[in-house]
Design a protein around this motif. Structure first.
Motif, PDB file in Angstrom:
ATOM      1  N   THR A 181     -16.781 -76.310 -32.359  1.00 14.48           N
ATOM      2  CA  THR A 181     -17.017 -76.107 -30.919  1.00 14.48           C
ATOM      3  C   THR A 181     -18.451 -75.629 -30.710  1.00 14.48           C
ATOM      4  N   LYS A 227     -17.441 -82.713 -26.792  1.00 16.28           N
ATOM      5  CA  LYS A 227     -16.717 -81.449 -26.857  1.00 16.28           C
ATOM      6  C   LYS A 227     -17.050 -80.653 -28.111  1.00 16.28           C
ATOM      7  N   THR A 283     -15.302 -70.464 -27.313  1.00 14.34           N
ATOM      8  CA  THR A 283     -14.641 -71.706 -26.888  1.00 14.34           C
ATOM      9  C   THR A 283     -13.719 -72.220 -27.991  1.00 14.34           C
ATOM     10  N   ARG A 329      -6.602 -70.531 -31.903  1.00 12.49           N
ATOM     11  CA  ARG A 329      -7.778 -71.135 -31.288  1.00 12.49           C
ATOM     12  C   ARG A 329      -8.503 -71.976 -32.334  1.00 12.49           C
ATOM     13  N   ASP A 381      -9.786 -78.106 -26.956  1.00  9.50           N
ATOM     14  CA  ASP A 381      -8.565 -78.089 -26.138  1.00  9.50           C
ATOM     15  C   ASP A 381      -7.520 -79.024 -26.755  1.00  9.50           C
ATOM     16  N   ASP A 382      -6.276 -78.904 -26.250  1.00  7.81           N
ATOM     17  CA  ASP A 382      -5.179 -79.635 -26.884  1.00  7.81           C
ATOM     18  C   ASP A 382      -5.367 -81.149 -26.787  1.00  7.81           C
ATOM     19  N   ARG A 430       2.617 -73.924 -28.679  1.00  8.56           N
ATOM     20  CA  ARG A 430       1.818 -73.060 -27.791  1.00  8.56           C
ATOM     21  C   ARG A 430       2.665 -71.998 -27.090  1.00  8.56           C
TER      22      ARG A 430
END
Lengths: 371, 371
Positions: free
Chosen positions: A50, A84, A56, A37, A59-60, A26
């Motif tokens: 997503t 998510k 969006t 992304r 996330d990690d 990152r």
């Protein structure tokens, strides 16, 4: 910050490692002005995406959840409950992917081993997306399908299909685009067969070396998958097509180190290892000795020359890069107008870490395709 | 057809060869949808540019005229009378180039050996142009100037500054962008010194080997230019900066094979060859023997390790890629997390043909920067 959307197909060993690399890079990528992304991930059963691909991303923490799930041998289905993502079945994923491609330019990354992905890759690339492949199968399809896949060649990268992360395809593309004429490519592109051929050179029986390679984890679960030479043949065909040769898999000459009568449909693995394999020792020993009497050694190579692709055992000079090869490294010698003494590229040609690193370098290399 | 305007600085050996490559690759590039449109050429005295850079170009006959003129040792001034171009003096060329850059995105190609080109390259790149360098000097400037030059790193390529056309920089950039951590780079990056060190290994006196290399045309006209190690140091510094090390030329440790007291300002070339050089034989012979007693051989290498760049004679294992090096090939070993056994890249690292091929591959690699 340049924002590159990613959708990953196949999150077994290489795909999972890729997700880990993306997360651990990152800050490195941010320093270069790039953010990867991840908006979708697909395994053989489930496609997770997503809720809003335009804005969006996973996330990690969720990406690491996916890695743990796959590492535990479970399906992506287990991640649906996170809230998510949206989930679809594998069978719906193709339509979903082309729907997204019509709205968003993304990099479709194929780390699967499926022969079914070519259609969706072709469709999304021709809708304006990019593709990065570690999967060899879409590149060893018929020439007709291959031509459709490569209508937009700048949008496709596939370094990790030959020699894992080794910069073989990148280098060949540079040589080709500079007008240098390649006369011969000869390469040892199987770490397994490279190991086997360098060990039999020292007088060890073929059967013992193959069993040792299996015990070391160098071979596929059934070593006949390596001995057939088909994996090397796929790599050879990929290189041949890069050179502009319009060859088909079926016109590639492949020498199998496992006779048909010892194939998986004729013998169990146990029977092959105990009773079939030792019958091959004598012939290999004779060939090793014959080569040695010419100052040469045997290597299992792919040879691209005179618009042909041949795969099999070949005698090479002892003091060439190929002849000096030990262990499971891959090596490629490229002969051309500029490289009368060959350009040699050598190093680890397998492993999830290096294969995923090659995929990631390909993704970064596509950055100028994104606004 | 994608149209890429080119302006070339320096049309000696490499630049001239580049123009020939561009002409001979016309149909190859057309098949890839690319046309390289040469709109300007500059030598140390004269800058020739087409009458309308936005729409015209030097035709291939004129490019071949330029090649012949330079091949005859003449200045570009001789081509002015063709009526196919406008001419300015070298001193005006900088202003001219920035004027053009404000109106047209082009690739500025630096095949000169000048230390003065950095300013105009920086200006044109920051105006939206791209640059391809075979010239090492702009990359070995102060870090302050280097930072300004690389404000837009994606617009700059310079593969041919290290190892000619060998894919060293391309490969390093891939490794870096994939987050693989490089622990050590060790390379023999001078064909001349590679030849010299492999010949003294066989017991030949250093002075005789250097004289033989000079007779074979492997060295600069004054071999002390090679023996000083400064050319290798420049290449080492370029690689170090690629790794993100903020080093200066003056902080690079360079072992010269020619003592200061035998330098060009202390001795004529003839005196050096006849009387100076043989005085160095004894020391080299001792070092060769000492290395040999350790199972090693001497190579003149650059070593990048622990954020340092060192250039000089180094003992390497006989059976490593470096230790097996013969002739004038270059070789680089890259050690990293993925490459515990090194990634090895080896091949011809000098010559106008291969250097120009590397420049041309860089130009084609920039195609996605052009609409």
């Amino acid at each position: 910050m340049k924002n590159i959307p990613i959708i990953l197909m196949g999150c077994g060993g290489v795909g999972r490692q890729l997700l880990q690399h993306i997360v651990s890079c990152r800050s490195l990528h941010a320093n270069k002005g790039i953010h990867l992304r991840v908006v979708g991930v697909c395994d053989s059963k489930t496609f997770l995406v997503t809720q809003d691909v335009l804005s969006t991303e996973f996330d990690d923490a969720f990406l690491m959840d996916i890695c743990r799930t796959k590492s535990d041998g479970l399906s992506l289905e287990k991640c649906i409950s996170s809230g998510k993502c949206e989930a679809s079945s594998y069978s719906e994923s193709r339509r979903k992917l082309t729907d997204i491609a019509a709205r968003l330019g993304f990099v479709l990354v194929d780390c699967s081993a499926s022969s079914e992905t070519i259609e969706v890759i072709t469709q999304t690339v021709n809708l304006g997306c990019c593709a990065v492949l570690a999967n060899k199968k879409p590149l060893t399809c018929s020439m007709e399908e291959f031509d459709k896949l490569f209508l937009q060649p700048r949008r496709i990268r596939h370094e990790s299909t030959v020699g894992a992360g080794l910069p073989i395809i990148t280098s060949l593309n540079r040589i080709i685009s500079s007008g240098d004429e390649i006369s011969l490519i000869i390469g040892s592109l199987s770490g397994t067969l490279g190991y086997v051929m360098s060990e039999v050179e020292n007088g060890k029986p073929f059967s013992e070396v193959v069993k040792a390679a299996k015990d070391l984890g160098y071979t596929e679960p059934d070593p006949r998958d390596d001995l057939s030479g088909m994996d090397v043949a796929r790599k050879g065909l990929i290189l041949a097509r890069l050179l502009g040769q319009r060859l088909e898999m079926k016109t590639t000459t492949v020498e199998s180190l496992c006779p048909d009568k010892m194939g998986p449909d004729m013998m169990t693995l146990e029977d092959f290892l105990a009773n079939g394999l030792p019958l091959l020792d004598n012939d290999i020993e004779k060939r090793v000795k014959k080569a040695s009497s010419n100052g040469k050694v045997l290597r299992y190579v792919c040879i691209l020359e005179n618009s042909q692709c041949k795969v099999g055992i070949h005698e090479v000079p002892k003091d060439s890069a190929l002849g000096r090869l030990k262990g499971s490294d891959n090596v490629v010698e490229i002969y051309s107008r500029c490289y009368v003494n060959p350009l040699v590229i050598q190093g680890a040609g397998a492993g999830n870490d290096t294969t995923a690193a090659g995929v990631l370098a390909d993704i970064i290399d596509l950055q100028d395709q994104f606004p």
